[in-house]
Design a protein around this motif. Structure first.
Motif, PDB file in Angstrom:
ATOM      1  N   THR A   1       0.821  -1.216   0.000  1.00 23.27           N
ATOM      2  CA  THR A   1       0.000   0.000   0.000  1.00 23.27           C
ATOM      3  C   THR A   1       0.856   1.267   0.000  1.00 23.27           C
ATOM      4  N   ASP A   2       2.067   1.197   0.526  1.00 21.01           N
ATOM      5  CA  ASP A   2       2.961   2.358   0.462  1.00 21.01           C
ATOM      6  C   ASP A   2       3.244   2.741  -0.988  1.00 21.01           C
ATOM      7  N   LYS A   3       3.290   1.739  -1.846  1.00 14.70           N
ATOM      8  CA  LYS A   3       3.513   2.017  -3.270  1.00 14.70           C
ATOM      9  C   LYS A   3       2.295   2.692  -3.900  1.00 14.70           C
ATOM     10  N   VAL A   4       1.090   2.313  -3.430  1.00 13.99           N
ATOM     11  CA  VAL A   4      -0.132   2.970  -3.907  1.00 13.99           C
ATOM     12  C   VAL A   4      -0.125   4.438  -3.475  1.00 13.99           C
ATOM     13  N   VAL A   5       0.252   4.681  -2.224  1.00 17.18           N
ATOM     14  CA  VAL A   5       0.336   6.057  -1.710  1.00 17.18           C
ATOM     15  C   VAL A   5       1.291   6.886  -2.561  1.00 17.18           C
ATOM     16  N   ALA A   6       2.436   6.329  -2.870  1.00 17.09           N
ATOM     17  CA  ALA A   6       3.447   7.062  -3.630  1.00 17.09           C
ATOM     18  C   ALA A   6       2.988   7.340  -5.056  1.00 17.09           C
ATOM     19  N   GLN A   7       2.373   6.353  -5.700  1.00 12.04           N
ATOM     20  CA  GLN A   7       1.948   6.562  -7.087  1.00 12.04           C
ATOM     21  C   GLN A   7       0.923   7.681  -7.188  1.00 12.04           C
ATOM     22  N   TYR A   8      -0.081   7.650  -6.336  1.00 13.24           N
ATOM     23  CA  TYR A   8      -1.121   8.675  -6.414  1.00 13.24           C
ATOM     24  C   TYR A   8      -0.641  10.017  -5.865  1.00 13.24           C
ATOM     25  N   GLY A   9       0.288   9.976  -4.910  1.00 15.74           N
ATOM     26  CA  GLY A   9       0.812  11.209  -4.356  1.00 15.74           C
ATOM     27  C   GLY A   9       1.648  12.008  -5.334  1.00 15.74           C
ATOM     28  N   ALA A  10       2.002  11.413  -6.466  1.00 13.73           N
ATOM     29  CA  ALA A  10       2.772  12.123  -7.491  1.00 13.73           C
ATOM     30  C   ALA A  10       1.879  12.917  -8.444  1.00 13.73           C
ATOM     31  N   TYR A  11       0.575  12.633  -8.463  1.00 13.78           N
ATOM     32  CA  TYR A  11      -0.334  13.356  -9.354  1.00 13.78           C
ATOM     33  C   TYR A  11      -0.606  14.755  -8.806  1.00 13.78           C
ATOM     34  N   GLU A  12      -0.669  15.739  -9.690  1.00 13.47           N
ATOM     35  CA  GLU A  12      -0.831  17.143  -9.294  1.00 13.47           C
ATOM     36  C   GLU A  12      -2.001  17.775 -10.063  1.00 13.47           C
ATOM     37  N   PRO A  13      -3.232  17.610  -9.577  1.00 10.80           N
ATOM     38  CA  PRO A  13      -4.405  18.127 -10.297  1.00 10.80           C
ATOM     39  C   PRO A  13      -4.462  19.647 -10.394  1.00 10.80           C
ATOM     40  N   LEU A  14      -3.904  20.352  -9.407  1.00 10.61           N
ATOM     41  CA  LEU A  14      -3.807  21.811  -9.427  1.00 10.61           C
ATOM     42  C   LEU A  14      -2.351  22.189  -9.182  1.00 10.61           C
ATOM     43  N   PRO A  15      -1.878  23.283  -9.743  1.00 15.72           N
ATOM     44  CA  PRO A  15      -0.495  23.695  -9.483  1.00 15.72           C
ATOM     45  C   PRO A  15      -0.219  23.790  -7.983  1.00 15.72           C
ATOM     46  N   GLY A  16       0.757  23.020  -7.528  1.00 20.40           N
ATOM     47  CA  GLY A  16       1.108  23.037  -6.120  1.00 20.40           C
ATOM     48  C   GLY A  16       0.232  22.188  -5.222  1.00 20.40           C
ATOM     49  N   ARG A  17      -0.795  21.539  -5.780  1.00 21.65           N
ATOM     50  CA  ARG A  17      -1.703  20.706  -4.977  1.00 21.65           C
ATOM     51  C   ARG A  17      -1.709  19.284  -5.521  1.00 21.65           C
ATOM     52  N   LYS A  18      -0.991  18.426  -4.857  1.00 20.80           N
ATOM     53  CA  LYS A  18      -0.961  17.020  -5.249  1.00 20.80           C
ATOM     54  C   LYS A  18      -2.042  16.236  -4.511  1.00 20.80           C
ATOM     55  N   ILE A  19      -2.390  15.096  -5.055  1.00 22.08           N
ATOM     56  CA  ILE A  19      -3.321  14.198  -4.372  1.00 22.08           C
ATOM     57  C   ILE A  19      -2.652  13.710  -3.083  1.00 22.08           C
ATOM     58  N   ASN A  20      -3.428  13.668  -2.011  1.00 21.38           N
ATOM     59  CA  ASN A  20      -2.939  13.145  -0.734  1.00 21.38           C
ATOM     60  C   ASN A  20      -3.065  11.626  -0.783  1.00 21.38           C
ATOM     61  N   GLY A  21      -1.941  10.955  -1.017  1.00 20.86           N
ATOM     62  CA  GLY A  21      -1.973   9.503  -1.183  1.00 20.86           C
ATOM     63  C   GLY A  21      -2.433   8.753   0.045  1.00 20.86           C
ATOM     64  N   GLU A  22      -2.175   9.299   1.240  1.00 18.37           N
ATOM     65  CA  GLU A  22      -2.631   8.665   2.478  1.00 18.37           C
ATOM     66  C   GLU A  22      -4.139   8.799   2.637  1.00 18.37           C
ATOM     67  N   LEU A  23      -4.648   9.995   2.394  1.00 17.68           N
ATOM     68  CA  LEU A  23      -6.087  10.237   2.540  1.00 17.68           C
ATOM     69  C   LEU A  23      -6.895   9.402   1.550  1.00 17.68           C
ATOM     70  N   THR A  24      -6.398   9.261   0.342  1.00 16.78           N
ATOM     71  CA  THR A  24      -7.145   8.584  -0.725  1.00 16.78           C
ATOM     72  C   THR A  24      -6.781   7.103  -0.869  1.00 16.78           C
ATOM     73  N   LEU A  25      -5.983   6.586   0.049  1.00 16.84           N
ATOM     74  CA  LEU A  25      -5.479   5.225  -0.100  1.00 16.84           C
ATOM     75  C   LEU A  25      -6.586   4.190  -0.265  1.00 16.84           C
ATOM     76  N   GLY A  26      -7.591   4.221   0.593  1.00 15.46           N
ATOM     77  CA  GLY A  26      -8.646   3.209   0.527  1.00 15.46           C
ATOM     78  C   GLY A  26      -9.381   3.225  -0.792  1.00 15.46           C
ATOM     79  N   GLU A  27      -9.705   4.419  -1.286  1.00 15.64           N
ATOM     80  CA  GLU A  27     -10.433   4.525  -2.555  1.00 15.64           C
ATOM     81  C   GLU A  27      -9.550   4.126  -3.739  1.00 15.64           C
ATOM     82  N   ASN A  28      -8.286   4.514  -3.694  1.00 16.94           N
ATOM     83  CA  ASN A  28      -7.387   4.151  -4.795  1.00 16.94           C
ATOM     84  C   ASN A  28      -7.152   2.646  -4.847  1.00 16.94           C
ATOM     85  N   MET A  29      -7.017   2.031  -3.679  1.00 16.37           N
ATOM     86  CA  MET A  29      -6.880   0.574  -3.638  1.00 16.37           C
ATOM     87  C   MET A  29      -8.122  -0.105  -4.193  1.00 16.37           C
TER      88      MET A  29
END
Length: 674
Positions: free
Chosen positions: A547-575
């Motif tokens: 799951t740490d790898k899931v957090v890292a993959q999604y945490g690299a996405y940046e939907p708004l300048p300077g605002r990346k997806i919070n991989g920890e917050l979204t972990l359950g849904e992304n999994m």
């Protein structure tokens, strides 16, 4: 906290729709090919490839903060529900019948002239009660009583199933009391949108107090805001609140005053109708302890003004236009939505929220054909079977844990379309012409309905969504997955579409909800819905490495300048997205019975499956709401959810994705948890 767990029929008032036979609603096989942009390589941007033309031409309606496939279905559901409700509003129904209640609730909200004429009179009793508070004990009693109507308070109370004994109902207390979406809006100075929102909020507090006729408004509004800043500093973060095992902290009633001093717990709990409870379960101990201390330290007059403001804000949409407009201006600042929804849309939404199953009984009669339910039932069975195979073959899970996981899966209860029995609204009083009173009584009705469950067997036939809701949910306490009728429509599900597209659409949603029971939080519940530790420590260690790898993959996405997806917050849904699409694919292949999928429209079966998956996540957002969702929403933004395909080998094989393309991942870097 109620959302953690998340009637009699009406007389038919509208005609059944005429359905075109055997023709998919979208395209020739269920996918909108016109919405693609084939100039984009699938590996450079699969979302743009599958949906680029659609998104380029999509204009977010002026009364929306975002728009996409979910929104289109919600529009359809709203229009259909409107026809049902307006029909009820125009009839002279028997007093006390569901038709009378639905019609009178809707008509009362639509009577803008009548609401205008009454002014603040409907608020008089509530505001007088706040003014009459003489000490902190009375303050606690008032807050306890107001909790029955869902009024904002720094210490919220809920009556829900016990997380460690799902056969009983327990009382929970937890953090609350903020008027902005999250603590970060008050405390994070690095985000200019937060800074702008808090300035607007300060002026909004003052505006509502002014409209209500209070004096010395600037100082009083500033004191309210300053109090909320103190509350915000106590709040747990969104990530902290996701840890379900951390929010279960039972405290005996006799000990709570000593453990959380400064607040009159006896007055509060008694007024909330829970005087007979021997214990309370504290969800956020540090926040509740800090809030209790604030009740003791902050002046009574400030607390009274705080309650006045939140009472006015909670009632604003049922008050004269000046209050409605002020409230919407605040909403606009937070969401970016330019225009207030037409009054009929708001009336439909409130009516559905209050009397959802009364309306829903007719909705499914008109708009949910038996063939849709039957086909969805078959898909669910195939998807559960596909997950069972995956569980059986998991290499990283201990054999005993694996057996328990499969046992949990075998105990699942799927609910499709609508409840087997409808809610009884006979105790709910709806009075035509009393818009605010109706919504307040409805809140009390719901709260007291939950109170009445204490000491009684749990009724697992209940639903947490109405049939008209375009959504789905997993309830770990009941080990169930639930799919309302309204989501079982194109583009998610179309009985006349290609099976591959359906499995890519609603199939992935079904797989998503099923695997929530095994995500980083759902796994903490056993097959009986009890919060328990049934994994080995080695399982947990191996699982976290994945799951740490899931957090890292999604945490690299940046939907708004300077605002990346919070991989920890979204972990359950992304999994759940990752597992859901894999399981749905397996289930679709299983449904073929060993036969190859045919070519349709020049597309292979695997391609059609992936096109169907991507299609449901077509979504566009205004920046303000995207900023808010990135802060508080455990889901990744919709237009990023289709990128999960980069973890599927079939995506590379089907669309010829090659190294060097933007979303290419080497085989060793592709995520596969379940």
């Amino acid at each position: 906290m109620r959302n953690f767990l998340i009637a009699s029929s009406l007389i038919a008032l509208v005609a059944s729709p005429v359905m075109a036979a055997d023709k998919p609603e979208l395209g020739s096989f269920g996918f909108d090919e016109a919405g693609m942009d084939k100039s984009i390589k699938p590996g450079d941007d699969f979302v743009a490839y599958t949906s680029g033309s659609y998104l380029k031409t999509l204009t977010i309606p002026a009364d929306r903060s975002n728009y996409g496939m979910f929104s289109k279905l919600r529009d359809l559901s709203q229009e259909r529900t409107r026809s049902i409700i307006e029909g009820a509003a125009k009839t002279t129904a028997a007093p006390g019948s569901n038709a009378q209640k639905v019609g009178d609730f809707y008509a009362s909200f639509m009577d803008e002239a009548g609401i205008e004429a009454k002014g603040l009179a409907p608020m008089k009793a509530e505001l007088d009660a706040i003014a009459a508070v003489k000490d902190k004990a009375e303050l606690a009693r008032l807050i306890g009583d107001a909790s029955r109507e869902g009024v904002t308070s720094p210490i919220g109370i809920s009556v829900i199933q016990d997380l460690k004994d799902p056969t009983i109902i327990s009382a929970y207390v937890g953090q609350g009391g903020l008027g902005l979406p999250d603590r970060d809006y008050y405390l994070d100075d690095s985000n200019p949108r937060f800074v702008a929102a808090r300035e607007k909020y300060r002026s909004f507090i003052a505006e509502l107090l002014t409209l209500a006729g209070y004096d010395n408004v600037p100082a009083r509004a500033a004191a309210i805001y300053d109090l909320e800043v103190k509350i915000a500093k106590l709040h747990w973060t969104q990530v902290e609140q996701r840890q379900v095992d951390k929010i279960y902290n039972p405290v005996a009633r006799a000990e709570i005053a000593a453990a959380y001093p400064g607040f009159d717990w006896t007055q509060f709990v008694t007024a909330a109708g829970l005087g007979g409870q021997n214990q309370l379960i504290v969800a956020n101990p540090s926040a509740v302890k800090g809030a209790a201390a604030l009740f003791a330290s902050e002046p009574l007059a400030v607390w009274q003004d705080y309650l006045r403001f939140h009472a006015l804000r909670g009632a604003a949409n049922f008050l004269p236009k000046a209050f409605v407009d002020a409230n919407f201006a605040m909403t606009k600042a937070l969401s970016g939505t330019p225009e207030l929804q037409p009054r009929w849309k708001r009336a439909v939404d409130y009516s559905s929220a209050v009397l959802g199953e009364a309306v829903g009984a007719l909705y499914v009669q008109q708009y949910f054909p038996p063939v849709a339910k039957a086909k969805a039932d078959t898909m669910v069975k195939n998807i559960i079977a596909a997950l069972d195979v995956r569980l059986a073959n998991l290499a990283w899970m201990d054999p005993k844990t694996k057996a328990a996981a499969r046992d949990k899966l075998a105990s699942f209860t799927p609910k499709i379309g609508y409840p087997d029995k409808w809610r009884d609204y006979s105790a709910l009083q709806i009075i035509r012409g009393d818009a605010l009173g109706n919504i307040r009584r409805a809140a009390r009705f719901d709260y007291e309905r939950e109170l009445a469950k204490i000491g009684k067997p749990i009724d697992k036939s209940e639903w947490g969504m109405t049939p008209m809701t375009v959504n789905a949910y997993a309830n770990p306490l009941w080990n169930e997955i639930v799919f309302p009728a309204a989501i079982l429509q194109a583009p998610f599900f179309d009985p006349n579409a290609d099976d591959a597209v359906n499995y890519g659409g609603i199939g992935a949603v079904i797989g998503h909800e099923i695997t929530h029971h095994f995500d980083d939080q759902g796994r903490k519940f056993d097959k009986d819905g009890k919060l328990s530790d049934w994994w080995t420590k080695e399982d947990e260690t191996r699982f976290k490495a994945l799951t740490d790898k899931v957090v890292a993959q999604y945490g690299a996405y940046e939907p708004l300048p300077g605002r990346k997806i919070n991989g920890e917050l979204t972990l359950g849904e992304n999994m759940a997205d990752l597992a859901g699409v894999n399981i749905a694919y397996d289930a679709w292949k299983r449904s073929l019975g060993g036969k190859p999928a045919p070519m349709i429209g020049g597309w292979t079966g695997d391609q059609r499956f992936l096109l169907g998956f991507s299609q449901v996540w077509r979504q566009k957002y205004r920046d303000a709401i995207l900023n808010q969702l990135l802060t508080v929403d455990p889901h990744s933004p919709g237009h990023y959810r289709a990128y999960v395909v980069r973890n599927l080998d079939i995506w590379y094989n089907s669309f010829g994705v090659k190294p060097g393309e933007k979303y290419y991942l080497a085989p060793a870097d592709r995520l596969n948890v379940w």
